[in-house]
Design a protein around this motif. Structure first.
Motif, PDB file in Angstrom:
ATOM      1  N   PRO C 115       0.853  -1.195   0.000  1.00  0.00           N
ATOM      2  CA  PRO C 115       0.000   0.000   0.000  1.00  0.00           C
ATOM      3  C   PRO C 115       0.891   1.247   0.000  1.00  0.00           C
ATOM      4  CG  PRO C 115      -0.662  -1.531   1.733  1.00  0.00           C
ATOM      5  CD  PRO C 115       0.615  -2.061   1.160  1.00  0.00           C
ATOM      6  N   PRO C 116       0.443   2.318  -0.662  1.00  0.00           N
ATOM      7  CA  PRO C 116       1.276   3.525  -0.754  1.00  0.00           C
ATOM      8  C   PRO C 116       1.747   4.033   0.608  1.00  0.00           C
ATOM      9  CG  PRO C 116      -0.627   3.722  -2.189  1.00  0.00           C
ATOM     10  CD  PRO C 116      -0.823   2.466  -1.392  1.00  0.00           C
ATOM     11  N   LEU C 117       0.846   4.062   1.568  1.00  0.00           N
ATOM     12  CA  LEU C 117       1.211   4.520   2.916  1.00  0.00           C
ATOM     13  C   LEU C 117       0.602   3.578   3.955  1.00  0.00           C
ATOM     14  CD1 LEU C 117       0.768   8.394   2.591  1.00  0.00           C
ATOM     15  CD2 LEU C 117       2.908   7.117   2.736  1.00  0.00           C
ATOM     16  N   MET C 118       1.380   3.282   4.994  1.00  0.00           N
ATOM     17  CA  MET C 118       0.888   2.477   6.116  1.00  0.00           C
ATOM     18  C   MET C 118       1.320   3.181   7.393  1.00  0.00           C
ATOM     19  SD  MET C 118       2.625  -1.000   4.679  1.00  0.00           S
ATOM     20  CE  MET C 118       3.904  -0.141   3.741  1.00  0.00           C
ATOM     21  N   LEU C 119       0.717   2.793   8.515  1.00  0.00           N
ATOM     22  CA  LEU C 119       1.207   3.293   9.792  1.00  0.00           C
ATOM     23  C   LEU C 119       2.059   2.205  10.433  1.00  0.00           C
ATOM     24  CD1 LEU C 119      -1.822   5.271  11.271  1.00  0.00           C
ATOM     25  CD2 LEU C 119       0.177   6.104  10.029  1.00  0.00           C
ATOM     26  N   SER C 120       3.257   2.554  10.866  1.00  0.00           N
ATOM     27  CA  SER C 120       4.169   1.578  11.431  1.00  0.00           C
ATOM     28  C   SER C 120       3.753   1.175  12.841  1.00  0.00           C
ATOM     29  CB  SER C 120       5.580   2.162  11.474  1.00  0.00           C
ATOM     30  OG  SER C 120       6.445   1.280  12.162  1.00  0.00           O
ATOM     31  N   GLY C 121       4.005  -0.076  13.172  1.00  0.00           N
ATOM     32  CA  GLY C 121       3.774  -0.543  14.535  1.00  0.00           C
ATOM     33  C   GLY C 121       5.080  -0.805  15.273  1.00  0.00           C
ATOM     34  N   HIS C 122       6.192  -0.354  14.691  1.00  0.00           N
ATOM     35  CA  HIS C 122       7.512  -0.621  15.244  1.00  0.00           C
ATOM     36  C   HIS C 122       7.818   0.325  16.422  1.00  0.00           C
ATOM     37  CE1 HIS C 122      11.798  -2.085  14.101  1.00  0.00           C
ATOM     38  NE2 HIS C 122      11.753  -1.774  15.363  1.00  0.00           N
ATOM     39  N   VAL C 123       7.760  -0.211  17.644  1.00  0.00           N
ATOM     40  CA  VAL C 123       7.975   0.605  18.847  1.00  0.00           C
ATOM     41  C   VAL C 123       9.452   1.008  18.971  1.00  0.00           C
ATOM     42  CG1 VAL C 123       7.871   0.651  21.365  1.00  0.00           C
ATOM     43  CG2 VAL C 123       6.079  -0.520  20.050  1.00  0.00           C
ATOM     44  N   ARG C 124       9.692   2.289  19.058  1.00  0.00           N
ATOM     45  CA  ARG C 124      11.054   2.803  19.276  1.00  0.00           C
ATOM     46  C   ARG C 124      10.929   3.967  20.255  1.00  0.00           C
ATOM     47  NH1 ARG C 124      14.528   1.210  14.623  1.00  0.00           N
ATOM     48  NH2 ARG C 124      13.228   0.559  12.887  1.00  0.00           N
ATOM     49  N   THR C 125      11.027   3.685  21.546  1.00  0.00           N
ATOM     50  CA  THR C 125      10.864   4.732  22.536  1.00  0.00           C
ATOM     51  C   THR C 125      11.676   4.422  23.779  1.00  0.00           C
ATOM     52  OG1 THR C 125       9.232   6.096  23.688  1.00  0.00           O
ATOM     53  CG2 THR C 125       8.841   3.724  23.676  1.00  0.00           C
ATOM     54  N   GLY C 126      11.730   5.354  24.691  1.00  0.00           N
ATOM     55  CA  GLY C 126      12.460   5.153  25.938  1.00  0.00           C
ATOM     56  C   GLY C 126      13.738   5.949  25.992  1.00  0.00           C
ATOM     57  N   LEU C 127      14.262   6.109  27.209  1.00  0.00           N
ATOM     58  CA  LEU C 127      15.445   6.941  27.424  1.00  0.00           C
ATOM     59  C   LEU C 127      16.643   6.478  26.604  1.00  0.00           C
ATOM     60  CD1 LEU C 127      15.202   7.540  31.283  1.00  0.00           C
ATOM     61  CD2 LEU C 127      15.031   9.261  29.457  1.00  0.00           C
ATOM     62  N   SER C 128      16.840   5.186  26.499  1.00  0.00           N
ATOM     63  CA  SER C 128      18.004   4.674  25.777  1.00  0.00           C
ATOM     64  C   SER C 128      17.932   5.043  24.302  1.00  0.00           C
ATOM     65  CB  SER C 128      18.100   3.156  25.925  1.00  0.00           C
ATOM     66  OG  SER C 128      18.336   2.824  27.272  1.00  0.00           O
ATOM     67  N   GLN C 129      16.734   4.899  23.733  1.00  0.00           N
ATOM     68  CA  GLN C 129      16.564   5.250  22.326  1.00  0.00           C
ATOM     69  C   GLN C 129      16.784   6.751  22.108  1.00  0.00           C
ATOM     70  OE1 GLN C 129      15.294   3.178  19.448  1.00  0.00           O
ATOM     71  NE2 GLN C 129      16.362   1.719  20.747  1.00  0.00           N
ATOM     72  N   TRP C 130      16.262   7.560  23.040  1.00  0.00           N
ATOM     73  CA  TRP C 130      16.426   9.014  22.872  1.00  0.00           C
ATOM     74  C   TRP C 130      17.890   9.404  23.011  1.00  0.00           C
ATOM     75  CZ3 TRP C 130      11.825   9.733  26.760  1.00  0.00           C
ATOM     76  CH2 TRP C 130      10.641   9.358  26.099  1.00  0.00           C
ATOM     77  N   TRP C 131      18.563   8.781  23.962  1.00  0.00           N
ATOM     78  CA  TRP C 131      19.989   9.037  24.134  1.00  0.00           C
ATOM     79  C   TRP C 131      20.748   8.657  22.847  1.00  0.00           C
ATOM     80  CZ3 TRP C 131      23.943  11.448  25.624  1.00  0.00           C
ATOM     81  CH2 TRP C 131      25.206  10.867  25.771  1.00  0.00           C
ATOM     82  N   ALA C 132      20.358   7.543  22.265  1.00  0.00           N
ATOM     83  CA  ALA C 132      20.994   7.113  21.018  1.00  0.00           C
ATOM     84  C   ALA C 132      20.783   8.152  19.921  1.00  0.00           C
ATOM     85  CB  ALA C 132      20.434   5.758  20.580  1.00  0.00           C
ATOM     86  N   GLU C 133      19.582   8.715  19.847  1.00  0.00           N
ATOM     87  CA  GLU C 133      19.307   9.725  18.820  1.00  0.00           C
ATOM     88  C   GLU C 133      20.055  11.039  19.086  1.00  0.00           C
ATOM     89  OE1 GLU C 133      17.483   9.750  15.761  1.00  0.00           O
ATOM     90  OE2 GLU C 133      17.978   7.661  16.137  1.00  0.00           O
ATOM     91  N   ILE C 134      20.227  11.357  20.365  1.00  0.00           N
ATOM     92  CA  ILE C 134      21.031  12.548  20.684  1.00  0.00           C
ATOM     93  C   ILE C 134      22.472  12.334  20.211  1.00  0.00           C
ATOM     94  CG2 ILE C 134      22.057  13.886  22.587  1.00  0.00           C
ATOM     95  CD1 ILE C 134      19.415  13.476  24.139  1.00  0.00           C
ATOM     96  N   VAL C 135      23.014  11.175  20.545  1.00  0.00           N
ATOM     97  CA  VAL C 135      24.388  10.862  20.128  1.00  0.00           C
ATOM     98  C   VAL C 135      24.496  10.896  18.598  1.00  0.00           C
ATOM     99  CG1 VAL C 135      26.124   9.020  20.001  1.00  0.00           C
ATOM    100  CG2 VAL C 135      24.953   9.483  22.165  1.00  0.00           C
TER     101      VAL C 135
END
Lengths: 238, 238, 238, 238
Positions: C115-135
């Motif tokens: 389908p052209p667009l879908m909504l993802s169900g892939h959970v990516r959250t939490g302090l560790s993930q945010w820290w990773a994105e800051i880095v």
């Protein structure tokens, strides 16, 4: 791959021996590491490929200005045919390439707790394998000649990337180097070759190198006819 | 990818034939090696990708100054539309690209002890595949045009890296080359394509190339309006 | 990454939209290809990595001289803080980056018959993930700033190689790009992110970018004190 | 790897600390990611290799003009022996390299939700391992010296590619860096090393570095005899 080395012969031979030694250590060592860590032969070959391609770029960049960074009797033969190296120096190059290559195999074996030298049982023979070595050596020498003409500073990358590709698209995994072939006869590991099969490889490699010199001398020099006469006059500076 | 080749037509055609031949040998050969060594299709495709990307960088560096290193009728079409190659030379380019490509497939088959030519049974058709080929060819031609404008010396890398990426992000694994598509119809191995599916691929590739010429001619030339008129005047130096 | 674009705004915005679109198509498309071809997640991520790193080098080389090749609101933010882009242009950049990114996801989905667009169900959250994105964002912006100062021609490689590494050493696989994060919310495949988790990623990315501007402005300019005042004067050439 | 830094010591030390920190974060983080995503150790090591090689190229390009981009006490030792850095500055370099490296391990652990510091249980000892570290450090330092002489702009690539190869062809996966070895003692993950084994590694690394200085000083300077006298005069600019 400079045509005009200004380093004395002992330093040039040291560069050739050390360079060929590190090259063989990389080929043999990464082959051992690969086969120890995985059962997937493609993955082991991929590791072998990456290590070999990467070390070639480093070695040719650093030793190119000293010795021309042949590390390969087939390349030295091509340079001799072009008159870019004197006969006596060429013989010395080939000698230390072979000695350095064997020393590189020993260095790798000691790192991986194997006997210093073994005889390989890895059968690599037959028309298809020889054809593959002709193709590989033709490409290697031809692209070096083209690189010397158009992009000398890119030669480390041309060689590293060509071998990276040729590991996969030639059926022999592209030895393309008599000194390396001899050294690999002394390792009974992933990258080995049965001693009995070495002469066929060497012959095929020389055929490929000579064909490349013939075709690329014509291709790169507009106005010149296709010929099999070679310049043997060679500067006798050595 | 030089716009001003100074080599005569026979040498330019030799470069195009040899380059396309080695390219196809690399694509087909590494595909065979990959599928023989592993059951993991992603790993086989990765080997295929690395060999193709690496050989493209080498081939374009060495043959670029001779023929422009098209190796690809879609690229030759784009250069014709820009007036960078004469019509007669363009036809000769395309002819030897196709012949060289088929010879490259034969060379690979002989290395791997397969029949010289086979017909592929690998189905690659449908709107999604064609869309993928439009995207791949649009990108290939567009980035070549951008590279010619801003970073001519980087073109070998731009092409090699674009194809490396496009192998994975286009659903067709990015043939993006009519001559290569024809040659791959003659191999019933990993990289093959069913002969029946080749015309659709070629059409999509030409569409992508033409779209790239239109958009990038506008994008790269401030002050110029978006247009579909092409320069067909071409220097008739050939 | 040029500081002095001479192209008009429509062409700059086209470059930003097209570049971000191809980037997202490469990320999403290679993720789909990877997960379809293998069960080994590391191998799928490796393919994803190689495709992303390679396309970044191509895109930044070709579009850099036109728009600066941001493709990333966090980079546009950093350039705005340095006064290298006017406020109105920056807003337009971010808008077309987001639109182009979503279009890139659509383009990939169509290639792979999704389908052209879908909504993802892939959970990516939490302090560790945010820290990773800051880095990841700190590194991306910091190395771009360092590259602009010391090696502008190397920036395509710096970005491509940094993202290649960061895919593996940051726990979030280094999105490091708000526009790409938004686009990846619309794909329920390998590279997706749950829409709910996008704001946290965007915030972390902006934090990383701002920290990089602060530290690298000090580091790169001897004699200057560490400060959080930014140049907002921006040349109002747009 | 510049011999003539014009940045003040605080900025140089910041560059060394930050660079070593990011390097260790890349080594440790990608090791964790690899072992989490696959059971194939070769594939995990390949990811580890690619991340490390890629980040080295970025870090040396960006920080080289500031601090010389040593990130490695063995390199600082070699530069001290050549008289290219003053004794006091060298000590400060080594100190912040070690501190930065440990901080990098902490940064990686926090991203992957692990304790900030752990003690590794990964045994790496014995003559073969030490020999591997001598080879790795000899090569690293030797090729840096060769690069400084012939191709200073290529040094980021020489280092990145040498380490890429050495990960596979040395049995120890080529630590080749005392600061990184110390930091890796604090991670009980893929890339760890038992604290007890660190001194042997460091000794071997220093031996390799000194041997490289001796051989390459001779090799790179025609007319000079092989000697073990070192220049300790060092410019006292710091």
């Amino acid at each position: 791959m400079s045509d005009t080395p200004t380093f004395d012969l002992p330093r040039r031979l040291t560069a050739e021996a050390l360079g060929t030694g590190v090259l063989v250590a990389a080929v043999v060592g990464s082959g051992i590491m690969g086969e120890r860590l995985t059962d997937d032969v493609a993955l082991a070959l991929l590791a072998n490929t990456i290590a070999t391609g990467a070390i070639l770029i480093v070695l040719i960049t650093v030793f190119g200005p000293i010795s021309g960074a042949h590390f390969n009797p087939a390349v030295t033969l091509a340079m001799r045919l072009r008159g870019a190296i004197a006969g006596r120096a060429a013989l010395a190059y080939v000698t230390v390439q072979i000695a350095g290559g064997i020393a590189g195999a020993v260095a790798a074996h000691v790192m991986f707790e194997l006997p210093p030298l073994m005889l390989s049982g890895h059968v690599r023979t037959g028309l298809s394998q020889w054809w593959a070595e002709i193709v590989a050596s033709f490409g290697l020498v031809g692209f070096i000649l083209g690189g010397l003409r158009f992009a000398p500073h890119a030669i480390p990358w041309l060689v590293g990337l060509f071998i990276t590709a040729a590991y996969w698209f030639t059926a022999s995994t592209s030895f393309a180097n008599p000194a390396v072939a001899i050294a690999r006869a002394f390792t009974d590991t992933f990258s080995g070759i049965r001693p009995l099969d070495v002469p066929g490889f060497i012959l095929a490699q020389c055929v490929g190198a000579v064909l490349a010199v013939i075709l690329f001398e014509w291709l790169l020099n507009p106005g010149q006819k296709l010929t099999i006469r070679f310049s043997m006059a060679a500067d006798e500076r050595d």
